[in-house]
Scaffold this active site. Sequence first.
Site, mmCIF file in Angstrom:
data_model
loop_
_atom_site.group_PDB
_atom_site.id
_atom_site.type_symbol
_atom_site.label_atom_id
_atom_site.label_comp_id
_atom_site.label_asym_id
_atom_site.label_seq_id
_atom_site.Cartn_x
_atom_site.Cartn_y
_atom_site.Cartn_z
ATOM 1 N N ASN A 158 87.985 22.388 93.919
ATOM 2 C CA ASN A 158 86.976 23.221 93.272
ATOM 3 C C ASN A 158 86.408 22.436 92.080
ATOM 4 O OD1 ASN A 158 85.689 25.138 91.515
ATOM 5 N ND2 ASN A 158 86.761 26.783 92.582
ATOM 6 N N ARG B 237 77.181 19.972 77.231
ATOM 7 C CA ARG B 237 76.362 19.048 76.453
ATOM 8 C C ARG B 237 74.952 18.891 77.009
ATOM 9 N NH1 ARG B 237 78.954 15.229 73.072
ATOM 10 N NH2 ARG B 237 76.844 14.365 72.799
ATOM 11 N N HIS C 227 82.189 27.940 93.125
ATOM 12 C CA HIS C 227 82.167 29.392 92.931
ATOM 13 C C HIS C 227 81.049 29.714 91.944
ATOM 14 C CE1 HIS C 227 84.674 33.322 92.485
ATOM 15 N NE2 HIS C 227 83.419 33.534 92.145
ATOM 16 N N ARG D 114 78.448 31.787 89.796
ATOM 17 C CA ARG D 114 78.405 33.144 89.260
ATOM 18 C C ARG D 114 76.995 33.440 88.785
ATOM 19 N NH1 ARG D 114 83.971 31.944 88.369
ATOM 20 N NH2 ARG D 114 85.261 33.710 89.027
ATOM 21 N N HIS E 125 78.811 27.696 85.004
ATOM 22 C CA HIS E 125 79.379 26.408 85.439
ATOM 23 C C HIS E 125 78.544 25.883 86.606
ATOM 24 C CE1 HIS E 125 81.480 29.386 87.883
ATOM 25 N NE2 HIS E 125 82.255 29.738 86.870
ATOM 26 N N GLU F 222 82.613 30.106 97.304
ATOM 27 C CA GLU F 222 83.256 31.356 96.931
ATOM 28 C C GLU F 222 82.296 32.195 96.102
ATOM 29 O OE1 GLU F 222 87.795 29.605 96.300
ATOM 30 O OE2 GLU F 222 86.605 30.242 94.568
ATOM 31 N N THR G 106 87.312 34.801 85.317
ATOM 32 C CA THR G 106 87.875 34.162 86.501
ATOM 33 C C THR G 106 88.359 35.246 87.451
ATOM 34 O OG1 THR G 106 89.444 32.473 87.307
ATOM 35 C CG2 THR G 106 90.214 33.959 85.557
ATOM 36 N N HIS H 5 94.458 29.822 93.403
ATOM 37 C CA HIS H 5 94.476 30.343 92.033
ATOM 38 C C HIS H 5 95.806 29.989 91.366
ATOM 39 C CE1 HIS H 5 92.112 32.741 89.128
ATOM 40 N NE2 HIS H 5 93.295 32.816 88.524
ATOM 41 N N ASP H 6 95.722 29.085 90.393
ATOM 42 C CA ASP H 6 96.858 28.646 89.570
ATOM 43 C C ASP H 6 97.908 27.850 90.328
ATOM 44 O OD1 ASP H 6 95.650 29.726 87.378
ATOM 45 O OD2 ASP H 6 96.971 31.462 87.192
ATOM 46 N N HIS I 104 90.987 24.185 88.434
ATOM 47 C CA HIS I 104 91.323 24.042 87.018
ATOM 48 C C HIS I 104 92.510 23.108 86.795
ATOM 49 C CE1 HIS I 104 91.560 25.255 82.787
ATOM 50 N NE2 HIS I 104 92.862 25.299 82.967
#
Length: 252
Positions: free
Chosen positions: A7, A18, A43, A45, A50, A70, A101, A191-192, A215
């Site tokens: 991801n 920046r 993903h 949004r 992002h 996603e 998230t 996820h995680d 992440h």
Amino acid sequence: MTRLSVNVNKIATLRNSRGGNNPDLLKVARDCEAFGAQGITVHPRPDERHIRYADVYALKDIVTTEFNIEGNCQEQKFVDLVLNIKPHQVTLVPDALGQLTSNHGWDTIANKVYLTETVKKFKDQGIRVSLFVDPQTEMVEAAAETGTDRIELYTEGYATKYTEGKEASIADYVKAAQTAQKVNLGLNAGHDLDLNNLAYFAENIPGLLEVSIGHALISDALYFGLETTIQMYLARLSGIKTAEEIPAEGEV
């Protein structure tokens, strides 16, 4: 072996902080593939904080592995994006507007009619569909009734409890995975998941086809470099120790 989809949202977050194009999202995606990743995940949004919608169109032209988008299918803009791009896979996530998230899966029982209609909309265009779900057997069973191809198990619960006890943390996920096999659903997870907990998860979840990791992987790349980090994650999925984990001669 379970496939690794990277991801790249966090790369876009850093770029956006920046302005300009540093880091170059497209170059990072190409490099992830060159370093062995078997897929790229984004993903987008609604606020484009992002990944931007323009990024998704640009990535479509350069991704040579599997492209997974996603997002919240309750946003018409997202639906239109996916139908225009026609990625290999769309993962439907029940995010709220402005959500930081993803933090829960679909209630596939309460939303079965809506999800059935939505899944069909994407499948009719040749797009594989995965539903983001919690590790509950009843949610997995109801997901199968929507016509979806796969589910993606939401793994924050596993990751949070992992250090307290591996067996207890994974028990519900094993049951959910076994249920997915019984109802002929493909199985993804995300996820995680990270370098500490990924190997145990991959070893113990039957039928795990794909993990999507962003992440943790991008954070690890700050220390190890992107190529080495991807190789380390791939090694966790295959059960092979990397050079960084093999003790030197004379070490215990």
